[in-house]
Scaffold this active site. Structure first.
Site, PDB file in Angstrom:
ATOM      1  CG  ASP A  83       1.766   0.010  13.632  1.00 33.21           C
ATOM      2  OD1 ASP A  83       2.583  -0.921  13.688  1.00 33.21           O
ATOM      3  OD2 ASP A  83       2.096   1.170  13.310  1.00 33.21           O
ATOM      4  CD  GLU A 141       7.781   0.412  12.350  1.00 28.28           C
ATOM      5  OE1 GLU A 141       8.844   1.012  12.113  1.00 28.28           O
ATOM      6  OE2 GLU A 141       6.896   0.258  11.475  1.00 28.28           O
ATOM      7  CD  GLU A 142       4.377   1.336   9.014  1.00 32.70           C
ATOM      8  OE1 GLU A 142       5.044   2.338   8.687  1.00 32.70           O
ATOM      9  OE2 GLU A 142       4.496   0.229   8.473  1.00 32.70           O
ATOM     10  CG  HIS A 368       4.789   1.411   3.287  1.00 34.16           C
ATOM     11  ND1 HIS A 368       5.082   2.600   3.933  1.00 34.16           N
ATOM     12  CD2 HIS A 368       4.993   0.441   4.205  1.00 34.16           C
ATOM     13  CE1 HIS A 368       5.459   2.335   5.190  1.00 34.16           C
ATOM     14  NE2 HIS A 368       5.424   1.031   5.364  1.00 34.16           N
TER      15      HIS A 368
HETATM   16 ZN   LIG Z   1       6.082   0.210   7.112  1.00 29.79          ZN
HETATM   17 ZN   LIG Z   2       6.897  -2.426   8.803  1.00 30.05          ZN
END
Ligand SMILES: [Zn+2]
Ligand SMILES: [Zn+2]
Length: 395
Positions: A83, A141-142, A368
């Site tokens: 993701d 996952e996020e 990020h």
């Molecule tokens: Zn991340």
């Molecule tokens: Zn990651």
């Protein structure tokens, strides 16, 4: 170097250009947690080309492919998260995201490309494979995490998984290197919401009100005093208040204040106690002022702990293939979280960092960041490490 490793190096070199193409193609179609439809299509199309069997729609948008080893009795799970993040990519680069407001800023495009590369290489040398390999392309996952729902849907069974391996790109480690350590590697990213309910009124007459902002400030100070107490060099703890919301004007005391924050640590015993320790602070302070409160503390992913024995075996394999100097065996655990921890709770696991930085090319941005990028040369290293371990597994 043994014949098997030479064969592996050749196979990985053969797909090195393809790995970069796949990563760039995936980078252009980032999708948010549990919406990874195009990404799943992309993965399945690759498997249709090779003939590897797979199942899609696991935990909504996950894909699980399998390669059977010869007379295999053991099964190794390899995981990539697929993701992306809800953020706008800096558009100055070629091959940037084609989806507005969504970006692969955590390198999950690279993880996916590496695992597709691993699948292709292992498929080509499947006669030398002594274990079954489950290739897990995990959504979400996020967000709330796809690992746990995948486990509920049986990803660790049929055949039963004996060990799991995953990686995460890391620009603070130079490309060509990996970093791996036994024990704690990622913290639990737990969260809390706190609402303090006082009594609003005129700012000039505080005695007629119960000011939730005043109470909030005391609670926050006490949270940080508790942090000083529980945070030890050998047992790091983070308590961060990250949002305060309340009040509208200079002379209006509001009714309510909302506070949000995160608690992170590796120690499971202390983890169980912290919500109560924090709530006691809240209770004491609100009672003193006659205020009320609402407290919601959520345990998120568990701490991610690497298996010691598997970690040693994995480091040894990587040292042989990548060179001793390219395997960094120390490093402090991260205060970020990863839901690969759910796999690691159930089977011996290793989560390692794939060096993806390159100071000469200016690739040093943190995860990020809106201009996040990796050195694509790292993809090969990731494939080598995962395939190298898989080829020795179950022997
Ligand atoms: Zn991340
Ligand atoms: Zn990651």
């Amino acid at each position: 170097m043994c014949v098997e490793n030479e064969m592996l190096l050749r196979a990985v070199n053969d797909i090195s250009a393809k790995l970069k193409d796949m990563r760039r193609e995936l980078h252009q179609i980032p999708e948010l947690a549990f919406c990874e439809e195009k990404t799943s299509d992309y993965i399945c199309k690759k498997f249709d080309e090779t003939g590897i069997t797979y199942k899609r729609g696991v935990a909504k948008t996950g894909v699980v492919a399998s390669i059977e080893g010869k007379n295999a009795t053991k099964t190794l799970l390899l995981r990539a998260d697929i993701d992306a993040l809800p953020m706008q990519e800096d558009k100055s680069r070629p091959d940037c995201s084609l989806h507005d407001g969504v970006m692969h800023a955590c390198g999950h495009d690279a993880h996916t490309a590496v695992l597709l590369g691993v699948a292709e290489v292992l498929w080509s040398v499947r006669d030398s494979l002594s274990c079954n390999v489950k290739l897990v392309f995990q959504p979400g996952e996020e967000d709330t995490g796809g690992a746990e729902p995948m486990i509920s849907e049986g990803v660790l069974e049929n055949p039963k998984v004996d060990a799991a391996l995953a990686l995460h790109v890391m620009n603070e480690v130079e490309t060509g290197k990996i970093r791996v350590k036994p024990g704690a590697v990622m913290a639990c990213p737990d969260e809390f919401d706190l609402k303090i309910i006082g009594k609003g009124g005129h700012g000039g007459y505080p005695k007629e009100c119960i000011n939730p902002i005043e109470i909030a400030s005391r609670i926050i100070t006490d949270f940080y005093a508790l942090l000083d107490e529980v945070n030890k060099p050998d047992r790091p703890v983070v308590i961060s208040v990250c949002s305060i919301d309340g009040g509208t004007f200079y002379n209006i005391i509001p009714n309510e204040v909302s506070i949000r924050g995160t608690v992170r640590l590796y120690d499971s015993e202390l983890r169980k106690k912290l919500p109560n320790m924090l709530e006691k602070i809240i209770k004491d302070n609100t009672e003193r002022y006659g205020a009320e409160y609402e407290w919601d503390y959520r345990f998120m992913f568990p701490p991610l702990i690497n298996d010691e024995k598997m970690c040693d075996e994995f480091s040894a394999v990587c040292a042989e293939i990548l060179g001793e100097d390219n395997v960094i065996k120390n490093g402090t655990p991260s205060m970020a979280g990863d839901d690969f921890a759910y796999f690691a709770e159930r089977v011996p696991s290793v989560y390692f960092n794939l060096g993806s930085g390159n100071k000469e090319k200016g690739i040093t941005m943190p995860l990020h960041a809106p201009d996040f990028d990796i050195d694509d040369d790292c993809l090969k290293t990731g494939v080598l490490a995962m395939c190298g371990y898989a080829l020795g597994f179950g022997k």
